[in-house]
Design an enzyme around this catalytic site. Structure first.
Site, PDB file in Angstrom:
ATOM      1  N   ARG A 117      -1.652  -7.831   0.839  1.00  0.00           N
ATOM      2  CA  ARG A 117      -2.618  -8.741   0.219  1.00  0.00           C
ATOM      3  C   ARG A 117      -2.989  -9.842   1.213  1.00  0.00           C
ATOM      4  O   ARG A 117      -2.203 -10.184   2.102  1.00  0.00           O
ATOM      5  CB  ARG A 117      -2.018  -9.374  -1.042  1.00  0.00           C
ATOM      6  CG  ARG A 117      -1.569  -8.374  -2.103  1.00  0.00           C
ATOM      7  CD  ARG A 117      -0.848  -9.079  -3.248  1.00  0.00           C
ATOM      8  NE  ARG A 117      -0.431  -8.151  -4.294  1.00  0.00           N
ATOM      9  CZ  ARG A 117       0.764  -7.559  -4.351  1.00  0.00           C
ATOM     10  NH1 ARG A 117       1.659  -7.811  -3.395  1.00  0.00           N
ATOM     11  NH2 ARG A 117       1.073  -6.738  -5.328  1.00  0.00           N
ATOM     12  N   LYS A 132       4.525 -10.737  -4.540  1.00  0.00           N
ATOM     13  CA  LYS A 132       4.526 -11.373  -5.853  1.00  0.00           C
ATOM     14  C   LYS A 132       5.953 -11.483  -6.371  1.00  0.00           C
ATOM     15  O   LYS A 132       6.783 -10.601  -6.160  1.00  0.00           O
ATOM     16  CB  LYS A 132       3.676 -10.564  -6.833  1.00  0.00           C
ATOM     17  CG  LYS A 132       2.177 -10.646  -6.541  1.00  0.00           C
ATOM     18  CD  LYS A 132       1.376  -9.956  -7.629  1.00  0.00           C
ATOM     19  CE  LYS A 132      -0.119 -10.124  -7.390  1.00  0.00           C
ATOM     20  NZ  LYS A 132      -0.930  -9.468  -8.454  1.00  0.00           N
ATOM     21  N   HIS A 170      -9.157  -7.220  -0.469  1.00  0.00           N
ATOM     22  CA  HIS A 170      -8.561  -6.300  -1.439  1.00  0.00           C
ATOM     23  C   HIS A 170      -9.168  -4.910  -1.303  1.00  0.00           C
ATOM     24  O   HIS A 170      -8.512  -3.904  -1.572  1.00  0.00           O
ATOM     25  CB  HIS A 170      -8.738  -6.831  -2.860  1.00  0.00           C
ATOM     26  CG  HIS A 170      -7.546  -6.572  -3.732  1.00  0.00           C
ATOM     27  ND1 HIS A 170      -6.305  -7.141  -3.492  1.00  0.00           N
ATOM     28  CD2 HIS A 170      -7.393  -5.790  -4.830  1.00  0.00           C
ATOM     29  CE1 HIS A 170      -5.456  -6.726  -4.406  1.00  0.00           C
ATOM     30  NE2 HIS A 170      -6.085  -5.907  -5.226  1.00  0.00           N
ATOM     31  N   ARG A 195      -7.301  -3.188   1.287  1.00  0.00           N
ATOM     32  CA  ARG A 195      -6.022  -2.759   0.696  1.00  0.00           C
ATOM     33  C   ARG A 195      -6.214  -1.464  -0.104  1.00  0.00           C
ATOM     34  O   ARG A 195      -5.446  -0.505   0.033  1.00  0.00           O
ATOM     35  CB  ARG A 195      -5.487  -3.880  -0.184  1.00  0.00           C
ATOM     36  CG  ARG A 195      -4.215  -3.587  -0.974  1.00  0.00           C
ATOM     37  CD  ARG A 195      -3.784  -4.887  -1.645  1.00  0.00           C
ATOM     38  NE  ARG A 195      -2.842  -4.715  -2.739  1.00  0.00           N
ATOM     39  CZ  ARG A 195      -1.520  -4.648  -2.592  1.00  0.00           C
ATOM     40  NH1 ARG A 195      -0.992  -4.684  -1.374  1.00  0.00           N
ATOM     41  NH2 ARG A 195      -0.718  -4.526  -3.632  1.00  0.00           N
ATOM     42  N   HIS A 223       3.950  -2.785  -5.374  1.00  0.00           N
ATOM     43  CA  HIS A 223       3.709  -2.745  -6.814  1.00  0.00           C
ATOM     44  C   HIS A 223       5.030  -2.679  -7.564  1.00  0.00           C
ATOM     45  O   HIS A 223       5.912  -1.886  -7.223  1.00  0.00           O
ATOM     46  CB  HIS A 223       2.874  -1.521  -7.193  1.00  0.00           C
ATOM     47  CG  HIS A 223       1.436  -1.633  -6.806  1.00  0.00           C
ATOM     48  ND1 HIS A 223       0.600  -0.539  -6.666  1.00  0.00           N
ATOM     49  CD2 HIS A 223       0.659  -2.716  -6.526  1.00  0.00           C
ATOM     50  CE1 HIS A 223      -0.611  -0.944  -6.324  1.00  0.00           C
ATOM     51  NE2 HIS A 223      -0.601  -2.254  -6.229  1.00  0.00           N
ATOM     52  N   TYR A 227      -4.879   4.881  -7.663  1.00  0.00           N
ATOM     53  CA  TYR A 227      -5.345   5.461  -6.411  1.00  0.00           C
ATOM     54  C   TYR A 227      -5.414   6.985  -6.489  1.00  0.00           C
ATOM     55  O   TYR A 227      -6.188   7.602  -5.756  1.00  0.00           O
ATOM     56  CB  TYR A 227      -4.445   5.018  -5.253  1.00  0.00           C
ATOM     57  CG  TYR A 227      -4.545   3.537  -5.038  1.00  0.00           C
ATOM     58  CD1 TYR A 227      -5.693   2.970  -4.506  1.00  0.00           C
ATOM     59  CD2 TYR A 227      -3.525   2.675  -5.435  1.00  0.00           C
ATOM     60  CE1 TYR A 227      -5.812   1.598  -4.346  1.00  0.00           C
ATOM     61  CE2 TYR A 227      -3.636   1.311  -5.284  1.00  0.00           C
ATOM     62  CZ  TYR A 227      -4.776   0.781  -4.743  1.00  0.00           C
ATOM     63  OH  TYR A 227      -4.899  -0.581  -4.601  1.00  0.00           O
TER      64      TYR A 227
END
Length: 311
Positions: free
Chosen positions: A162, A186, A257, A260, A283, A292
């Protein structure tokens, strides 16, 4: 928080305002969320309590399922999308769960709140040749900013990280011997992400000829620097990507993004398994990564429709 939201918060009844302050402290101190995420949760909570107050409520224990549903319905009548409604419902459930845990209410009324599932739109991705054009658009640059931009483009596409993770990198987070980035994602979860030889070449040029020219006493350990020597701002990184994409013929207008998304899609199309891509992207859930697979299937369908004689 916008001025309009701040005004709504300032006019809340005292008991509602006090509960909101407690919720804000919990978000900041207990859950280790980013400032952006805290702001989002808090904004939705403000407008939920504003709605309750307009219905005559003055205490959070007056917040019931009917109030939650009418708040979401009001948003829909004003044009809120399914995705926005789903986000608001999630924020409401977070707030009511905290109210129950903190003893403000005897039960969690949000447990019975059902919201529409947001439509999952397929992200725009670059074709491999477009991605190559984008990341090579600064090739040959010798000025410090050009060398920096080359690293931004190469690392975003090479690693799929990110933009917030990219600008948060310190020099010591780069293991050049093994070509790995130590990334803080995150929830402050750390992961190691590989990058390739072209990104290493861009890094070498930046660290030997670019960064020293921009570094100041205030640069600290930041890997990427702005023109004034401070840590690179995410907005500048986004501008760099958009400018490079604009130079790629036929490419959709994507930002960091989008790079990404493109990296994940191209890795999957190259034969990587979904679990590896999940680890690469950081993730928490495999369900997030599964979008995806839809991207690659849709691309396969398009190719089939165009090329197969009996399509």
């Amino acid at each position: 928080m916008t001025a309009r939201t701040a005004d709504a918060r300032a006019t809340l009844p005292p008991a509602l305002a006090a509960a909101l302050e407690g919720y804000e402290r919990a978000l900041r101190d207990e859950r280790d969320l980013s400032a952006h995420t805290v702001r989002g949760y808090l904004t939705d909570a403000v407008w939920l309590l504003d709605h309750l107050a307009r219905r005559g409520g003055t205490r959070v224990d007056e917040l019931d399922l009917a109030a939650l549903r009418s708040w979401l319905a009001q948003g829909r009548t004003k044009g809120a999308s399914r995705a926005t409604t789903a986000r608001r419902a999630a924020a409401a459930r977070s707030f009511t769960a905290w109210l129950r845990r903190s003893g403000h209410t005897p039960e969690d009324v949000g447990l019975r709140l059902v919201s529409p599932k947001a439509h999952r739109t397929l992200p725009d991705v670059l074709a491999p040749d477009q991605a190559r054009t984008v990341v090579e658009s600064t090739a040959g640059a010798e000025d410090p900013v050009g060398l920096r931009d080359a690293v931004v483009l190469e690392l975003l596409y090479a690693s799929g990280i990110r933009v917030s993770e990219l600008v948060g990198l310190d020099v010591d987070d780069v293991d050049r011997g093994r070509r790995l980035l130590r990334v803080l994602g995150k929830g402050r979860k750390e992961r190691s992400v590989p990058y390739g030889a072209p990104a290493e070449q861009a890094l070498d040029a930046w660290l030997t000829r670019g960064r020293p020219a921009l570094a100041t006493s205030g640069s600290g350990p930041a890997l990427l620097l702005g023109a004034r020597g401070r840590r690179l701002d995410p907005r500048e990184a986004r501008r760099t990507v958009h400018a490079a994409v604009a130079r790629a013929p036929g490419a959709p207008d994507v930002g960091p993004h989008g790079l990404r998304h493109s990296a994940a899609t191209h890795v999957l199309e190259g034969g990587a398994d979904l679990r590896s891509v999940q680890e690469l992207l950081g993730h928490a859930s495999l369900a997030t990564t599964q979008i995806y697979t839809h991207v690659t299937v849709e691309r396969l369908r398009a190719v089939h429709a165009q090329a197969h004689p009996r399509a």
